[in-house]
Scaffold this active site. Sequence first.
Site, PDB file in Angstrom:
ATOM      1  N   ASN A 121      -2.078   0.177   6.656  1.00 36.44           N
ATOM      2  CA  ASN A 121      -1.611  -1.093   7.227  1.00 36.44           C
ATOM      3  C   ASN A 121      -0.694  -1.874   6.294  1.00 36.44           C
ATOM      4  O   ASN A 121      -0.620  -3.095   6.360  1.00 36.44           O
ATOM      5  CB  ASN A 121      -2.800  -1.935   7.730  1.00 36.44           C
ATOM      6  CG  ASN A 121      -3.678  -2.450   6.621  1.00 36.44           C
ATOM      7  OD1 ASN A 121      -3.560  -2.023   5.470  1.00 36.44           O
ATOM      8  ND2 ASN A 121      -4.559  -3.384   6.937  1.00 36.44           N
ATOM      9  N   HIS A 168      -2.073  -5.500   1.506  1.00 41.16           N
ATOM     10  CA  HIS A 168      -3.331  -6.223   1.342  1.00 41.16           C
ATOM     11  C   HIS A 168      -2.992  -7.626   0.855  1.00 41.16           C
ATOM     12  O   HIS A 168      -2.034  -7.797   0.102  1.00 41.16           O
ATOM     13  CB  HIS A 168      -4.220  -5.539   0.292  1.00 41.16           C
ATOM     14  CG  HIS A 168      -5.366  -6.408  -0.150  1.00 41.16           C
ATOM     15  ND1 HIS A 168      -6.530  -6.494   0.552  1.00 41.16           N
ATOM     16  CD2 HIS A 168      -5.486  -7.281  -1.191  1.00 41.16           C
ATOM     17  CE1 HIS A 168      -7.341  -7.375  -0.052  1.00 41.16           C
ATOM     18  NE2 HIS A 168      -6.725  -7.851  -1.103  1.00 41.16           N
ATOM     19  N   LYS A 190       0.826  -1.211   0.000  1.00 39.15           N
ATOM     20  CA  LYS A 190       0.000   0.000   0.000  1.00 39.15           C
ATOM     21  C   LYS A 190       0.868   1.272   0.000  1.00 39.15           C
ATOM     22  O   LYS A 190       2.079   1.207   0.235  1.00 39.15           O
ATOM     23  CB  LYS A 190      -0.938  -0.038   1.217  1.00 39.15           C
ATOM     24  CG  LYS A 190      -1.933  -1.217   1.167  1.00 39.15           C
ATOM     25  CD  LYS A 190      -2.973  -1.107   2.278  1.00 39.15           C
ATOM     26  CE  LYS A 190      -3.940  -2.280   2.253  1.00 39.15           C
ATOM     27  NZ  LYS A 190      -5.058  -2.095   3.217  1.00 39.15           N
ATOM     28  N   GLU A 212      -9.185 -11.272  -7.680  1.00 44.45           N
ATOM     29  CA  GLU A 212      -8.312 -10.105  -7.475  1.00 44.45           C
ATOM     30  C   GLU A 212      -7.122 -10.112  -8.435  1.00 44.45           C
ATOM     31  O   GLU A 212      -6.713  -9.056  -8.930  1.00 44.45           O
ATOM     32  CB  GLU A 212      -7.842 -10.063  -6.013  1.00 44.45           C
ATOM     33  CG  GLU A 212      -8.991  -9.775  -5.048  1.00 44.45           C
ATOM     34  CD  GLU A 212      -8.552  -9.668  -3.600  1.00 44.45           C
ATOM     35  OE1 GLU A 212      -7.361  -9.907  -3.298  1.00 44.45           O
ATOM     36  OE2 GLU A 212      -9.409  -9.335  -2.760  1.00 44.45           O
ATOM     37  N   TYR A 225     -12.277  -2.801  -4.019  1.00 46.04           N
ATOM     38  CA  TYR A 225     -12.821  -2.987  -2.663  1.00 46.04           C
ATOM     39  C   TYR A 225     -14.352  -2.975  -2.644  1.00 46.04           C
ATOM     40  O   TYR A 225     -14.945  -2.664  -1.598  1.00 46.04           O
ATOM     41  CB  TYR A 225     -12.262  -1.907  -1.735  1.00 46.04           C
ATOM     42  CG  TYR A 225     -10.843  -2.164  -1.259  1.00 46.04           C
ATOM     43  CD1 TYR A 225     -10.527  -3.299  -0.505  1.00 46.04           C
ATOM     44  CD2 TYR A 225      -9.818  -1.266  -1.531  1.00 46.04           C
ATOM     45  CE1 TYR A 225      -9.238  -3.528  -0.045  1.00 46.04           C
ATOM     46  CE2 TYR A 225      -8.520  -1.485  -1.068  1.00 46.04           C
ATOM     47  CZ  TYR A 225      -8.242  -2.626  -0.320  1.00 46.04           C
ATOM     48  OH  TYR A 225      -6.969  -2.847   0.148  1.00 46.04           O
TER      49      TYR A 225
HETATM   50  P1  CMP Z   1      -7.331  -4.827   3.477  1.00 41.80           P
HETATM   51  O1  CMP Z   1      -6.848  -6.203   3.723  1.00 41.80           O
HETATM   52  O2  CMP Z   1      -6.694  -4.097   2.355  1.00 41.80           O
HETATM   53  O3  CMP Z   1      -8.909  -4.876   3.226  1.00 41.80           O
HETATM   54  C1  CMP Z   1      -9.748  -3.790   3.516  1.00 41.80           C
HETATM   55  C2  CMP Z   1      -9.057  -2.697   4.278  1.00 41.80           C
HETATM   56  O4  CMP Z   1      -9.908  -1.796   4.957  1.00 41.80           O
HETATM   57  C3  CMP Z   1      -8.216  -3.306   5.370  1.00 41.80           C
HETATM   58  O5  CMP Z   1      -7.102  -3.959   4.808  1.00 41.80           O
HETATM   59  C4  CMP Z   1      -7.916  -2.082   6.240  1.00 41.80           C
HETATM   60  O6  CMP Z   1      -6.766  -1.384   5.795  1.00 41.80           O
HETATM   61  C5  CMP Z   1      -9.138  -1.181   5.991  1.00 41.80           C
HETATM   62  N1  CMP Z   1      -9.951  -1.022   7.198  1.00 41.80           N
HETATM   63  C6  CMP Z   1     -10.183   0.144   7.852  1.00 41.80           C
HETATM   64  N2  CMP Z   1     -10.979  -0.051   8.903  1.00 41.80           N
HETATM   65  C7  CMP Z   1     -11.279  -1.366   8.941  1.00 41.80           C
HETATM   66  C8  CMP Z   1     -12.039  -2.193   9.811  1.00 41.80           C
HETATM   67  N3  CMP Z   1     -12.693  -1.693  10.866  1.00 41.80           N
HETATM   68  N4  CMP Z   1     -12.098  -3.535   9.549  1.00 41.80           N
HETATM   69  C9  CMP Z   1     -11.467  -4.051   8.479  1.00 41.80           C
HETATM   70  N5  CMP Z   1     -10.721  -3.324   7.615  1.00 41.80           N
HETATM   71  C10 CMP Z   1     -10.614  -1.994   7.851  1.00 41.80           C
END
Ligand code: CMP
Length: 140
Positions: free
Chosen positions: A113, A116, A10, A127, A50
Amino acid sequence: ALERTLSIIKPDAVAKNVIGEIYTRFEKAGLKVVASKMKQLSKQEAEGFYAVHRERPFFAALVNFMISGPVMIQALEGDNAVTKNRDLMGATNPKEAAAGTIRADFADSIDANAVHGSDSLENAAIEIAYFFPATDVYAR
Ligand code: CMP
């Protein structure tokens, strides 16, 4: 079983200049990069990727974050690749991520974070196809 999964480094981790460190973790775990590209996602591309999260309260923030800078997108291949990649990543919220995982080491928040990874074999196929035509994935 031999699987493929989709991984995205990311914008936060690209900005921290840790693409290579994250690729090294994939390689040391036996995951091979079989497709890869850097890309600045458009809003439409991020929203489409998403789409399952469209109704979630964090959707707009997620999309805005994912288009805040270029991302590094890769398909990974290896034994048990979907679960192996999720184990390397650690929990979605870096505060809950186990020591030594990518998110524990490089992520700042649940939004920023670092990575992904596909959550199932079925979603992995969807994906990978979202970003890579079959001719751009190289079996190795
Ligand atoms: P990712 O695995 O990319 O999939 C969806 C993303 O939404 C997740 O990582 C997080 O970075 C983001 N996100 C933000 N808030 C939440 C939440 N409460 N629960 C899950 N994903 C979240």
